[in-house]
Design an enzyme around this catalytic site. Structure first.
Site, short mmCIF file in Angstrom:
data_model
loop_
_atom_site.label_atom_id
_atom_site.label_comp_id
_atom_site.label_asym_id
_atom_site.label_seq_id
_atom_site.Cartn_x
_atom_site.Cartn_y
_atom_site.Cartn_z
N LYS A 201 45.51 51.89 -81.56
CA LYS A 201 46.54 52.94 -81.99
C LYS A 201 46.66 54.08 -81.01
O LYS A 201 45.80 55.03 -81.08
CB LYS A 201 47.10 53.04 -83.29
CG LYS A 201 48.23 54.04 -83.70
CD LYS A 201 48.54 54.18 -85.02
CE LYS A 201 49.65 54.89 -85.30
NZ LYS A 201 49.96 55.39 -86.81
N LYS A 254 49.10 49.23 -80.49
CA LYS A 254 50.33 49.92 -80.82
C LYS A 254 50.42 50.89 -80.02
O LYS A 254 49.36 51.78 -79.95
CB LYS A 254 50.41 49.96 -82.39
CG LYS A 254 51.45 51.06 -82.63
CD LYS A 254 51.34 51.41 -84.16
CE LYS A 254 52.58 52.23 -84.58
NZ LYS A 254 52.27 52.95 -85.78
C1 PBG Z 1 51.96 56.40 -89.52
C2 PBG Z 1 52.57 55.31 -88.64
C3 PBG Z 1 53.47 55.49 -87.50
C4 PBG Z 1 54.03 54.40 -87.12
C5 PBG Z 1 53.72 53.60 -87.86
N1 PBG Z 1 52.84 53.99 -88.88
C6 PBG Z 1 53.77 56.80 -86.87
C7 PBG Z 1 52.72 57.86 -86.26
O1 PBG Z 1 51.56 57.46 -86.24
O2 PBG Z 1 53.09 59.03 -86.10
C8 PBG Z 1 54.90 54.28 -85.76
C9 PBG Z 1 55.96 53.14 -85.86
C10 PBG Z 1 56.98 53.11 -85.08
O3 PBG Z 1 57.20 54.15 -84.13
O4 PBG Z 1 57.86 52.27 -85.19
N2 PBG Z 1 50.38 56.15 -89.39
ZN ZN Z 2 50.02 58.05 -90.44
#
Ligand code: PBG
Ligand code: ZN
Length: 333
Positions: A201, A254
């Protein structure tokens, strides 16, 4: 000189093109992300994400029926607690009476055909908006502490599994969280609940609209000390290897579109199911272009989701899921 090799022969008409098509998307591969909030009868459109809503637990069950009827097998749930429920350690994340747990119980009862994934993270539940617990160093600066975050994440995963989540999906990017969650689940005799880890991520600008939707933007600093540097590819493979070693059943990359190369490299390295998250910013950017009439909506959605699948993702988390399932059903995908 007339060409000897003519690939165009196999593109002559729609029938032959279908016949030689090398990538096909099925609705079975789609996971629809949904947001649940406190309240009654709430179905509130998210400003930065056209046609995406925050649902209260009652309206959520209703919406789930239409997701099921669209042929989508699974949803992933994000909870938005009341702001009073937030604290510095995100205790509301494991509250069995919090929105996510209530939504999971209701979904199990009302729409048992849908597979329920629960996102496991602290950012929606902490008053500072970080995915882990901050501690102050002697020099006065805050850093996000890894190991103290693990037990809270494990508690949250257990609470969601107890409330009915079929799969838990940690998105916090703390080191060791897959092992911590696996151990906690096993201890509670939930050894059959799979973990889908957000293994690679990235610290991405494409999460902007989601943070508005989930009210989860960090109040200070950024997420770069735990989410990955967009410049790094080999590190993604290391993250995936670690999560698999710790017991992840499936892994995720992601965001999706700016990281198709990572999806391909992970696919070539592992044999477990690979998911990719077509995140909020990817969705909203396209929606803005559709609204302006600059891009053709169905054609762009089709090409986008196919590209993610072609790069190697077996499963796609996408806000376009309902529309895509409809296109697949009509044979337009
Ligand atoms: C939280 C999380 C996020 C997303 C999924 N879980 C945001 C972040 O890490 O700030 C992003 C999903 C999206 O942008 O559609 N941990
Ligand atoms: Zn988070």
């Amino acid at each position: 000189m007339a060409p000897y090799l003519r690939p165009r022969r196999l593109r002559e008409n729609a029938v032959i093109r279908r016949m030689v098509r090398q990538t096909r998307l099925s609705a079975d591969q789609l996971i629809y992300p949904m947001f649940v909030v406190e309240g009654q009868g709430v179905r509130e459109e998210i400003g930065a994400m056209p046609a995406q809503y925050r649902f209260s637990v009652d309206s959520f069950a209703e919406e789930l029926r239409s997701v099921r009827d669209a042929g989508i097998p699974a949803v992933i749930l994000f909870g938005i607690p009341a702001s009073e429920a937030k604290d510095s350690v995100g205790s509301a994340s494991y509250d069995p009476n919090g929105v996510v747990c209530r939504a999971l119980r209701s979904a199990r009862k009302e729409v048992p055909e849908i597979l329920l994934l629960a996102d496991v993270c602290l950012c929606e539940y902490t008053d500072h908006g970080h995915c882990g617990i901050p501690v102050q160093d002697p020099d006065g600066r805050f850093r996000i502490d890894n190991d103290s975050s693990l037990q809270i994440l494990a508690k949250a995963a257990v609470a969601y599994a107890e409330a009915g989540a079929h799969i838990v999906a940690p998105s916090d990017m703390m080191d060791g969280r897959v092992a911590a969650i696996r151990e906690a689940l096993d201890e509670k005799k939930m050894e059959t609940v799979p973990i889908l880890s957000y293994a690679a991520k990235y610290a991405s600008a494409y999460y902007g609209p989601f943070r508005e939707a989930a009210e989860s933007a960090p109040k200070f600093g950024d997420r770069k000390s735990y989410q990955m540097d967009p410049a790094n590819a080999r590190e993604a493979l290391q993250e995936v290897a670690i999560d698999l070693e710790e017991g992840a059943d499936m892994v995720m990359v992601k965001p999706a579109l700016p990281y198709l190369d990572i999806i391909r490299q992970v696919r070539d390295m592992v044999d477990v199911p690979l998911a990719a998250y077509n995140v909020s910013g990817e969705y909203s950017a396209l929606c803005a272009a559709f609204e302006k009439g600059w891009l053709n909506r169905p054609a762009t959605i089709r090409e986008t989701l196919l590209s993610i699948h072609r790069a190697g993702a077996d499963l796609i988390l996408t806000y376009f899921a309902k529309e895509a399932a409809e296109m697949i059903r009509k044979g337009e995908m």
